[in-house]
Design a protein around this motif. Sequence first.
Motif, short mmCIF file in Angstrom:
data_model
loop_
_atom_site.label_atom_id
_atom_site.label_comp_id
_atom_site.label_asym_id
_atom_site.label_seq_id
_atom_site.Cartn_x
_atom_site.Cartn_y
_atom_site.Cartn_z
N ALA A 48 0.82 -1.35 0.01
CA ALA A 48 0.10 -0.18 0.00
C ALA A 48 0.83 1.22 -0.07
O ALA A 48 0.73 2.26 -0.81
N LEU A 49 1.83 1.21 0.81
CA LEU A 49 2.84 2.45 0.92
C LEU A 49 3.43 2.97 -0.53
O LEU A 49 3.61 4.12 -0.84
N ASP A 50 3.66 1.48 -1.18
CA ASP A 50 4.31 1.84 -2.63
C ASP A 50 3.59 2.49 -3.52
O ASP A 50 3.73 3.35 -4.31
N ILE A 51 2.22 2.07 -3.53
CA ILE A 51 1.09 2.52 -4.22
C ILE A 51 0.86 3.97 -4.02
O ILE A 51 0.74 4.71 -4.81
N ILE A 52 0.82 4.40 -2.79
CA ILE A 52 0.48 5.77 -2.44
C ILE A 52 1.62 6.60 -3.08
O ILE A 52 1.28 7.37 -3.35
N HIS A 53 2.87 6.12 -2.81
CA HIS A 53 4.03 6.74 -3.44
C HIS A 53 3.95 7.05 -4.84
O HIS A 53 4.13 8.02 -5.36
N GLY A 68 -6.73 4.15 3.38
CA GLY A 68 -7.51 3.75 4.04
C GLY A 68 -7.35 2.64 4.97
O GLY A 68 -6.28 2.14 4.90
N THR A 69 -8.48 2.33 5.65
CA THR A 69 -8.25 1.26 6.66
C THR A 69 -6.99 1.47 7.63
O THR A 69 -6.12 0.65 7.99
N VAL A 70 -7.07 2.94 8.04
CA VAL A 70 -5.93 3.22 9.05
C VAL A 70 -6.48 3.04 10.33
O VAL A 70 -7.27 3.47 10.86
N LEU A 71 -5.68 2.12 10.89
CA LEU A 71 -6.43 1.55 12.32
C LEU A 71 -5.51 2.03 13.61
O LEU A 71 -6.14 1.90 14.58
N ASN A 72 -4.48 2.93 13.35
CA ASN A 72 -3.92 3.10 14.57
C ASN A 72 -2.81 4.08 13.87
O ASN A 72 -2.72 4.42 12.87
N GLU A 77 1.02 7.12 10.56
CA GLU A 77 2.42 7.92 10.23
C GLU A 77 3.12 7.42 9.06
O GLU A 77 3.68 8.14 8.03
N GLU A 78 3.06 6.00 8.87
CA GLU A 78 3.48 5.36 7.55
C GLU A 78 2.83 6.09 6.40
O GLU A 78 3.40 6.21 5.47
N ILE A 97 -7.33 10.31 15.00
CA ILE A 97 -7.98 11.80 14.58
C ILE A 97 -7.05 12.73 15.18
O ILE A 97 -6.72 13.79 14.37
N ARG A 98 -6.45 12.85 16.25
CA ARG A 98 -5.50 13.94 16.76
C ARG A 98 -4.22 13.97 16.10
O ARG A 98 -3.70 15.11 15.78
N TYR A 99 -3.80 12.81 15.52
CA TYR A 99 -2.49 12.90 14.77
C TYR A 99 -2.52 13.46 13.52
O TYR A 99 -1.88 14.27 12.96
N ALA A 100 -3.93 13.24 13.03
CA ALA A 100 -4.01 13.81 11.47
C ALA A 100 -4.25 15.23 11.66
O ALA A 100 -3.80 15.97 10.76
N LEU A 101 -4.87 15.71 12.68
CA LEU A 101 -5.00 17.10 12.80
C LEU A 101 -3.65 17.66 13.06
O LEU A 101 -3.63 18.95 12.53
N GLU A 102 -3.02 17.19 13.79
CA GLU A 102 -1.74 17.94 14.29
C GLU A 102 -0.86 17.84 12.98
O GLU A 102 0.01 18.90 12.73
#
Length: 211
Positions: A48-53, A68-72, A77-78, A97-102
């Motif tokens: 998934a990370l390679d595809i995003i890149h 998607g399916t970001v569980l933690n 971060e990845e 949610i807090r991490y994303a907002l930061e």
Amino acid sequence: MKLMGELLSSRLVAIVRGITRDEARVAGAGLAAGGVKLMEVTMNTEGALDIIHDWRSLYNGQARIGAGTVLNVKMAEEAVSAGAEFLISPNVDLHVIRYALEQGIDIWPGAMTPTEIVTAFHAGAEAVKLFPMASLGLGYLREIRAPLNHIPLIVTGGVSLQNIAEYYEAGASAVGIGSSLLPKDALAAGDATRIAESARAFVQAAFKPNP
């Protein structure tokens, strides 16, 4: 980075899950050519990370790329490190949610009950994914919208070209579409043109002209 304007205008998020990196290149080319503006690959997809890149490199400015399916938080971060511009999860995790907002990244968590939806919204999520929509049904969406019409809802599950209008009529602000957007035979054949045709039909069905 705020993508709510894009979400509310395009009203469509493409969901890619369980395909190879090569297939993702074909899928991405077809989706982008078909006019899809928000493209998500789930984190439980191998590579998934390679595809995003790859997608960020290929379609930067043409389409917004998310995870998607970001569980933690570790997954978040990845995904962000790989280039994800928005995050979607099947659940409400306040730490994510807090991490994303930061990070200034849009986060659209998944929720089912009114309590979960309101909790996510109050935590800072500007839109909430109503999941699992295929099991909950359109009646549930209509009932939820009555008291919670101030919260944009992305519905995921069971959306097809034949019923997409019903979801918008029932109150969905946007829809998430997976397999029905990517014909399996076209993907297997590496036919980006056919995928673009399928994507274009959904984009046209999702388009809402200005009043």
